[in-house]
Design a protein around this motif. Sequence first.
Motif, mmCIF file in Angstrom:
data_model
loop_
_atom_site.group_PDB
_atom_site.id
_atom_site.type_symbol
_atom_site.label_atom_id
_atom_site.label_comp_id
_atom_site.label_asym_id
_atom_site.label_seq_id
_atom_site.Cartn_x
_atom_site.Cartn_y
_atom_site.Cartn_z
ATOM 1 N N LEU A 129 35.140 -17.058 54.452
ATOM 2 C CA LEU A 129 33.821 -16.590 54.050
ATOM 3 C C LEU A 129 32.856 -17.718 53.665
ATOM 4 C CD1 LEU A 129 34.527 -13.286 52.086
ATOM 5 C CD2 LEU A 129 33.340 -13.556 54.261
ATOM 6 N N PRO A 130 33.302 -18.749 52.936
ATOM 7 C CA PRO A 130 32.363 -19.830 52.628
ATOM 8 C C PRO A 130 31.820 -20.540 53.871
ATOM 9 C CG PRO A 130 34.260 -19.929 51.167
ATOM 10 C CD PRO A 130 34.590 -18.931 52.230
ATOM 11 N N ARG A 131 32.564 -20.498 54.972
ATOM 12 C CA ARG A 131 32.141 -21.162 56.208
ATOM 13 C C ARG A 131 31.475 -20.201 57.191
ATOM 14 N NH1 ARG A 131 36.617 -23.402 54.118
ATOM 15 N NH2 ARG A 131 36.968 -25.657 54.320
ATOM 16 N N TRP A 132 31.544 -18.906 56.906
ATOM 17 C CA TRP A 132 31.117 -17.888 57.860
ATOM 18 C C TRP A 132 29.640 -17.973 58.256
ATOM 19 C CZ3 TRP A 132 34.073 -15.752 61.101
ATOM 20 C CH2 TRP A 132 33.743 -14.573 61.767
ATOM 21 N N PRO A 133 28.721 -18.321 57.350
ATOM 22 C CA PRO A 133 27.311 -18.421 57.768
ATOM 23 C C PRO A 133 27.101 -19.387 58.937
ATOM 24 C CG PRO A 133 27.462 -18.393 55.388
ATOM 25 C CD PRO A 133 28.872 -18.510 55.901
ATOM 26 N N ALA A 134 27.862 -20.472 58.980
ATOM 27 C CA ALA A 134 27.721 -21.431 60.081
ATOM 28 C C ALA A 134 28.120 -20.788 61.409
ATOM 29 C CB ALA A 134 28.575 -22.672 59.813
ATOM 30 N N PHE A 135 29.189 -19.974 61.371
ATOM 31 C CA PHE A 135 29.591 -19.299 62.609
ATOM 32 C C PHE A 135 28.577 -18.233 62.995
ATOM 33 C CE2 PHE A 135 31.727 -15.756 64.769
ATOM 34 C CZ PHE A 135 32.080 -16.414 65.932
ATOM 35 N N HIS A 136 28.014 -17.550 62.015
ATOM 36 C CA HIS A 136 27.014 -16.522 62.298
ATOM 37 C C HIS A 136 25.837 -17.109 63.078
ATOM 38 C CE1 HIS A 136 26.898 -12.286 61.013
ATOM 39 N NE2 HIS A 136 28.020 -12.600 60.371
ATOM 40 N N ARG A 137 25.440 -18.310 62.718
ATOM 41 C CA ARG A 137 24.319 -18.943 63.425
ATOM 42 C C ARG A 137 24.684 -19.222 64.879
ATOM 43 N NH1 ARG A 137 23.752 -21.317 58.230
ATOM 44 N NH2 ARG A 137 25.043 -23.121 58.791
ATOM 45 N N LYS A 138 25.912 -19.681 65.114
ATOM 46 C CA LYS A 138 26.360 -19.929 66.483
ATOM 47 C C LYS A 138 26.454 -18.620 67.260
ATOM 48 C CE LYS A 138 29.575 -22.961 67.299
ATOM 49 N NZ LYS A 138 28.831 -24.071 67.908
ATOM 50 N N LEU A 139 26.961 -17.588 66.620
ATOM 51 C CA LEU A 139 27.121 -16.294 67.279
ATOM 52 C C LEU A 139 25.764 -15.704 67.652
ATOM 53 C CD1 LEU A 139 29.172 -14.073 68.088
ATOM 54 C CD2 LEU A 139 28.796 -13.063 65.835
ATOM 55 N N ALA A 140 24.801 -15.784 66.739
ATOM 56 C CA ALA A 140 23.477 -15.226 67.002
ATOM 57 C C ALA A 140 22.780 -15.947 68.148
ATOM 58 C CB ALA A 140 22.622 -15.307 65.734
ATOM 59 N N LYS A 141 23.080 -17.224 68.306
ATOM 60 C CA LYS A 141 22.443 -18.010 69.358
ATOM 61 C C LYS A 141 23.027 -17.708 70.726
ATOM 62 C CE LYS A 141 21.142 -22.768 70.472
ATOM 63 N NZ LYS A 141 21.227 -24.185 70.044
ATOM 64 N N SER A 142 24.359 -17.573 70.814
ATOM 65 C CA SER A 142 24.998 -17.391 72.121
ATOM 66 C C SER A 142 25.270 -15.932 72.473
ATOM 67 C CB SER A 142 26.314 -18.168 72.172
ATOM 68 O OG SER A 142 27.206 -17.701 71.175
ATOM 69 N N HIS A 143 25.485 -15.065 71.466
ATOM 70 C CA HIS A 143 25.745 -13.636 71.698
ATOM 71 C C HIS A 143 24.922 -12.840 70.682
ATOM 72 C CE1 HIS A 143 29.282 -15.636 73.413
ATOM 73 N NE2 HIS A 143 29.443 -14.570 74.178
#
Length: 317
Positions: A129-143
């Motif tokens: 969870l502490p790292r999840w915002p970084a993945f959310h940004r990648k996910l929103a950009k590609s999918h």
Amino acid sequence: MISDQNGEFSSPISSASSTVQRMPSLNALRCFEAAARLEHFGQAAEELHLTHGAISRAVRAIEDELGVALFERRSRRVFLTDAGRELAQAVQEGLERMRGTCARLRESAANEQRLTLSCEPTLLMRWLLPRWPAFHRKLAKSHPCAHIHLVAGGGPFSFSDGIDLAIRRDDFTWGDAVHADALFAEKTGPVCRTELVKRWFAPKQELRAGTPLLHTRTRPDAWRTWSRITGTTLPEQPRQHQYEHFYFSLQAAIAGLGVAIGTQELVREDLRNGVLAAPLGFVEDGSRYCLLARSPAAAGSVHELLLKWLLSVSSKA
């Protein structure tokens, strides 16, 4: 020398290309399919929200293109000819295959867009969870339409319960039907509040007698495993301090209630911030965390994006 024959319109290649180019349009074929199925131009027009004239012109265009009559027109009614029935069957089969394929692709895309990721509770709270915002940004950009629903869960599970992916420590057998990608090796060691190190650890980096060791029901062998790997003798305990979950034992260590067995990944931020200390360091305990799925990640999928991201944050440890 290259023969000019290859460029003649009468050559086999040119004739084949011309035949392909003369294929009736898909819109015209849709009009014909409806008219053939209903054997009525007016009803076909109503179904496709077109005019009677549009259906008639589409059918006439196909007949002119193919050079055959598709309908017999008698007394304001139309009847399929043999050629019409043959073409109608082919068009209906083709449209049905296209509809089926589109439906499967649409369902597959929809399923990929909504994934459920199950993760062990302590790893979820203290690492993912502490790292999840970084993945959310990648996910929103590609999918941009994709969403991953996070749920807490440990140990054995079933994909039939609605779980698409799971992060688990390999302390149980999950079978050959599950595909596993290793993320990182588990490293464990004693941790306590930084200001309490001198109280519970001797100068020779040993645990002092009477040091309160914090245990957990979800990892009952954590201290014994660490002791066996390091060859360290554990101090005798007047009473056992046991907590329901691994997360609680780490929180108890942060609160200064004793020394817990911590894992390097889960206490990394607390060590960096100076809240916890690991006087004896960490050693691999032989286990590892893995991302589990039904099958390997498909190229360009959300699954692949998540796997690559998990591996990248693990490698920065």
